[in-house]
Design an enzyme around this catalytic site. Structure first.
Site, PDB file in Angstrom:
ATOM      1  N   LYS A  80     -10.817 -48.658  31.965  1.00 26.32           N
ATOM      2  CA  LYS A  80     -10.158 -48.558  30.660  1.00 26.32           C
ATOM      3  C   LYS A  80      -9.615 -49.915  30.219  1.00 26.32           C
ATOM      4  O   LYS A  80      -9.555 -50.214  29.030  1.00 26.32           O
ATOM      5  CB  LYS A  80      -9.027 -47.525  30.732  1.00 26.32           C
ATOM      6  CG  LYS A  80      -9.524 -46.085  30.809  1.00 26.32           C
ATOM      7  CD  LYS A  80      -8.383 -45.089  30.812  1.00 26.32           C
ATOM      8  CE  LYS A  80      -7.706 -45.017  32.149  1.00 26.32           C
ATOM      9  NZ  LYS A  80      -6.719 -43.916  32.238  1.00 26.32           N
TER      10      LYS A  80
ATOM     11  N   HIS B 135      -8.466 -32.349  39.290  1.00 24.95           N
ATOM     12  CA  HIS B 135      -8.777 -33.184  38.135  1.00 24.95           C
ATOM     13  C   HIS B 135      -9.129 -32.295  36.949  1.00 24.95           C
ATOM     14  O   HIS B 135      -9.855 -31.312  37.090  1.00 24.95           O
ATOM     15  CB  HIS B 135      -9.955 -34.111  38.459  1.00 24.95           C
ATOM     16  CG  HIS B 135      -9.963 -35.365  37.650  1.00 24.95           C
ATOM     17  ND1 HIS B 135     -10.578 -35.454  36.435  1.00 24.95           N
ATOM     18  CD2 HIS B 135      -9.411 -36.570  37.880  1.00 24.95           C
ATOM     19  CE1 HIS B 135     -10.419 -36.672  35.943  1.00 24.95           C
ATOM     20  NE2 HIS B 135      -9.719 -37.372  36.793  1.00 24.95           N
TER      21      HIS B 135
END
Length: 696
Positions: free
Chosen positions: A572, A139
C-alpha cells in the site's frame, strides 16, 4: 529452477467440463424447484446475454424488483461457488496425475538436490533444521460461511464418482443434488459479526481435516525421500508444524482480550488431544505384540506396573485381555493420561506428574519406552513404519495443535511501559516526552538491571492493563501447558530497537522474561511493514543484537532471531514492485546482520497469497537455513486446504521448497558482479514503478 508444470491431459480437461455441466444442471434444477420456472428462465436469459451480449442486458431485467434481483444475484454467487469447486477438483486431479508420473513435490525436489551433487552432510544439516510453519490467521477476505464451505467440500468429494450409469454414480449425483438444494437454502450472510472464538473454530475446521488427512502422508513422504539419500531424522523432529494468530492478534482488535486468548488456547488443546487419542487408538489396535511370542523387556513391564498405580480410569477388562501384551497396556496407560490431560484442560485442574501430560515431550517419553521395547523384540519394521509415523504426526500436532503467536502494536507497549517508568521515577522527564534515542537508552538500562519497575499488579490504566494482561495470559499458558502453547510475540509497526525492548521490559514485568534466571519463555519479533522500516531492517536488528541483555535473550531462545516482513502495508505504501524489491533487499540486510552477530535468522512472511513454491525459492541466497513461517489467511485457506488433494500438495510444496532452498541456494549464488548488475536494473525498475504508483 524446477521443470515447467505440464498441461493437464485431455481426459482431465474433459472431466472438468463434465463437472461444470453437472453442477450447472444441479443448480438449474434446484432453482426450478425452489423458485419456479419464471425465475429459472430469467437467470438463463441473463446468462446467455452475458456470454453473447455482455454490454447489454435483456429488457425485462432492467427494472427488476429487489426480491427478484436478490434471487438472480444469489444464483450467480452459487454458480461461481460451484464452478470454483469444480476447478479445485480439476486441479486435484491434475496434481494426482502429475504425482503418478513424476512424483510429488518432495520427490521432485529431492531429485534436483541429488542432481546438484551436494554432499550428504549438507543435506543432513538442512533436514535437521527443517521447520516449515504455515500460520493461520483470521481475515475478512473469506466471505463464505463455514456452513457453505462444508457443503462445497462435500460436493467436491462426490464429483469424481458422479459420472456414468452405475448405481454408485447415481447415488453420488443424488447426494450432490441434495447438497445444492441445501446450499441454495443456506444464507450467505451471517446474522451477527463472527466473534474471535468463531474465527478459531473456522481455522480448527481446516486444521482438523489436515491432521486427519494429508499430514501423515506428507511426513511419511519426507521420511522416505530423505532415507533415499541416507538422511534420517528422529521421529520427534518437527519439519512441519502449525501456527495461529487467532486469539493472539490484538493489533487493532479490542475483542481479543486475555480471556479470549486463554479460551482459544483451551479449544485448540481439546482438538489436539482428540486427534492424538485417535492415533493412540489405532496403535492399540495394531500393536498386538505378545510377550510370549516376541519377548518384551522387563523394563517395560515394570514401567506399566508403576503406571497402573498412578493412573485411574483403565477398565479392568483391558488388564485381563491384554495381560500378556504390555505394549498394548502401555498404550492404554497413555490413553488414560491423555483423557486426564483433557479433564485438566476443561476443568482448570493443576498438573499431576505421572497422571496427565503437561508437555508433548512427556508423551514422547512414554512412546519412546514402547519404541525401545519393540526394537528389543525384533520389531524394527513396525517401529520404522507404523509407530514412527504416529510419532511424527504427534510431533507436528503437539498437545496444542498450533502455537499461538501474540501480536500488538508498538505504541501499546510504550503506553504501558511509560506508565511504569513514570511511577518508578516521578522526578524524571515523563516517558512520553523523551526522544527515541533517550527512550532506547533507558530501556537498555532497565533490562540490564534486576529491579521490578512496579508492584504486582502494576499501576496501569485500562489500555495498559489489557496489553500487560495478554503477556500474563501467555505466561500462565506456557507454565501450565508447556512452551508449545505460545510461539512468538510480534511487535507490529516496529520502527526502531526501542519498540522491541519496550515489549521485552513489559514481558519481564509479566514474568515471561527473567534474564538473570535464564528464563525467556517467548521470542520477540519485530514486524517491519513500510518501505522505510524495510530499508532500516539491518540497522534495527543490529541495534537489538548489540544490546547485551537482548543478545542474552536470543541466546536463551536457541540463538534464533525471528523477523516478520509485512507485505500488505509495504504494498500500500509503495506499490507491488517496489514492495517486493524492498522486501528482497531487507532480507539480505537481515541475513548479513544476523550472521555478523552469530545468530540464525528465521523469517516470517506475512503474505496474503500467491504461489507458495516460487515465493520460497525466490528468497535471497543464505536467508533460508531450514526455517520459515508464512501466513495463510482469508479465502486463500479454503482455496488451498478445502480438498484433501490440494491440502497435501500445498503442505508438500512448503516443506519441499524450504528444504530445496536451504540446500541449493548454497551452490547457486550469483557472483558479486552479477548481483551488482541485477541490483542496478531492479533499482531502475523499482524507482519507475514507485513513481508511477504514487502518481495515482
Amino acid at each position: 529452477m524446477p521443470e515447467a508444470e505440464p498441461a493437464a491431459s485431455p481426459d482431465i480437461a474433459l472431466a472438468l467440463a463434465a463437472d461444470l455441466q453437472l453442477l450447472a444442471d444441479a443448480l438449474s434444477d434446484t432453482i426450478q424447484r425452489q423458485e419456479g420456472a419464471e425465475v429459472a428462465a430469467m437467470i438463463e436469459r441473463l446468462r446467455t446475454a452475458a456470454s453473447t451480449r455482455p454490454s447489454s442486458a435483456p429488457a425485462d431485467l432492467v427494472d427488476l424488483d429487489l426480491p427478484t434481483a436478490n434471487r438472480l444475484a444469489r444464483a450467480f454467487v452459487r454458480y461461481f461457488h460451484l464452478a470454483n469447486v469444480a476447478e479445485q477438483v480439476h486441479r486435484a486431479r491434475h496434481l494426482a496425475e502429475r504425482r503418478a508420473e513424476q512424483g510429488g513435490p518432495l520427490a521432485r525436489a529431492m531429485r534436483r538436490i541429488q542432481e546438484a551433487g551436494l554432499p550428504p552432510d549438507i543435506i543432513q544439516q538442512a533436514a535437521t533444521r527443517l521447520s516449515a510453519q504455515p500460520v493461520f490467521t483470521a481475515h475478512p477476505t473469506e466471505a463464505a460461511r463455514r456452513s457453505t464451505l462444508v457443503k462445497l467440500q462435500r460436493i467436491g468429494d462426490r464429483l469424481g464418482a458422479a459420472h456414468g450409469d452405475s448405481e454408485s454414480a447415481a447415488l453420488a449425483r443424488l447426494r450432490i443434488w441434495e447438497l445444492v438444494d441445501l446450499l441454495w437454502q443456506t444464507d450467505d450472510l451471517r446474522l451477527s459479526r463472527p466473534e474471535v472464538l468463531d474465527e478459531a473454530r473456522n481455522a480448527l475446521y481446516f486444521l482438523d481435516d489436515i491432521v486427519r488427512g494429508p499430514l501423515g502422508d506428507v511426513l511419511d513422504s519426507l521420511t522416505q525421500q530423505l532415507a533415499a539419500v541416507d538422511v534420517r531424522l528422529p521421529a520427534t523432529a518437527r519439519p512441519l508444524a502449525f501456527g495461529t494468530w487467532i486469539g493472539g492478534d490484538r493489533d487493532g482488535n479490542p475483542f481479543v482480550t486475555p480471556k479470549v486468548t486463554e479460551d482459544v488456547l483451551s479449544m485448540q488443546r481439546e482438538h489436539a488431544i482428540r486427534r492424538i487419542l485417535e492415533i493412540i487408538d489405532a496403535l492399540i489396535e495394531d500393536l498386538s505384540v505378545s510377550e510370549r511370542l516376541a519377548g518384551v523387556p522387563a523394563a517395560l513391564r515394570d514401567q506399566v506396573a508403576a503406571d497402573l498405580h498412578l493412573v485411574d480410569g483403565i477398565e479392568p477388562r483391558y488388564l485381563r485381555l491384554n495381560a500378556e501384551e504390555p505394549v498394548r497396556l502401555k498404550l492404554t496407560v497413555i490413553r488414560a493420561r491423555l483423557l486426564a490431560t483433557r479433564r485438566r484442560n476443561n476443568e482448570g485442574l493443576p498438573h499431576t506428574p505421572g497422571v496427565d501430560y503437561r508437555t508433548t515431550d512427556a508423551l514422547f517419553a512414554d512412546l519412546a519406552a514402547i519404541r525401545d521395547a519393540l526394537l528389543d523384540g525384533r520389531g524394527a519394521l513396525v517401529v520404522r513404519g507404523t509407530l514412527d509415523s504416529a510419532i511424527r504426526q504427534i510431533a507436528a500436532i503437539t498437545l496444542q495443535m498450533a502455537a499461538m503467536d501474540l501480536r500488538e502494536h508498538a505504541d501499546k507497549h510504550h503506553h504501558a511501559v511509560g506508565q511504569l517508568f513514570d511511577w518508578a521515577d516521578p522526578a524524571a522527564t515523563p516517558y512520553s516526552e523523551i526522544d527515541r534515542s533517550t527512550r532506547l537508552r533507558r530501556l537498555r538500562d532497565e533490562l540490564a538491571g534486576r529491579r521490578p519497575l512496579a508492584p504486582d499488579p502494576p499501576p496501569l490504566d485500562d489500555d495498559g492493563a489489557v496489553t500487560f494482561g495478554a503477556m500474563a495470559a501467555a505466561r500462565r499458558a506456557i507454565e501450565t501447558h508447556g512452551p508449545e502453547a505460545c510461539g512468538s510475540y510480534i511487535i507490529s509497526m516496529t520502527r526502531g530497537a526501542d519498540d522491541v525492548l519496550a515489549a521485552v521490559v513489559l514481558a519481564r514485568e509479566a514474568g515471561l522474561v527473567e534474564l538473570a534466571e535464564g528464563r525467556a519463555m517467548i521470542g520477540f519479533v519485530p514486524l517491519l511493514e513500510t518501505v522505510a522500516e524495510l530499508r532500516a531492517a539491518g540497522e534495527i536488528l543490529a541495534d537489538l543484537l548489540a544490546d547485551p541483555s537482548y543478545r542474552r535473550l536470543v541466546q536463551l531462545r536457541g540463538d534464533v532471531q525471528e523477523v516478520m516482513l509485512g507485505y500488505s502495508d509495504s504494498n500500500k505504501d509503495a506499490g507491488i514492485t517496489t514492495s517486493q524489491w524492498e522486501i528482497h533487499l531487507a532480507q539480505r540486510r537481515l541475513r548479513d546482520t544476523a550472521a555478523a552477530h552469530g545468530v540464525r535468522l528465521r523469517l516470517f512472511h506475512g503474505r496474503g497469497g500467491g504461489p507458495t513454491y516460487e515465493a520460497i525459492m525466490s528468497q535471497p541466497p543464505g536467508v533460508l537455513d531450514g526455517e520459515i513461517k508464512l501466513t495463510e489467511q482469508g479465502e486463500v485457506i479454503s482455496d488451498k486446504y478445502l480438498l484433501p488433494g490440494l491440502a497435501r500438495e500445498n503442505l508438500e510444496l512448503i516443506v519441499a521448497a524450504t528444504l530445496e532452498a536451504s540446500t541449493l541456494h548454497r551452490t547457486r549464488q550469483a557472483t558479486p558482479e552479477q548481483l551488482a548488475a541485477w541490483d542496478r536494473v531492479m533499482d531502475v525498475v523499482s524507482d519507475a514503478a514507485f513513481a508511477r504508483y504514487r502518481s495515482l
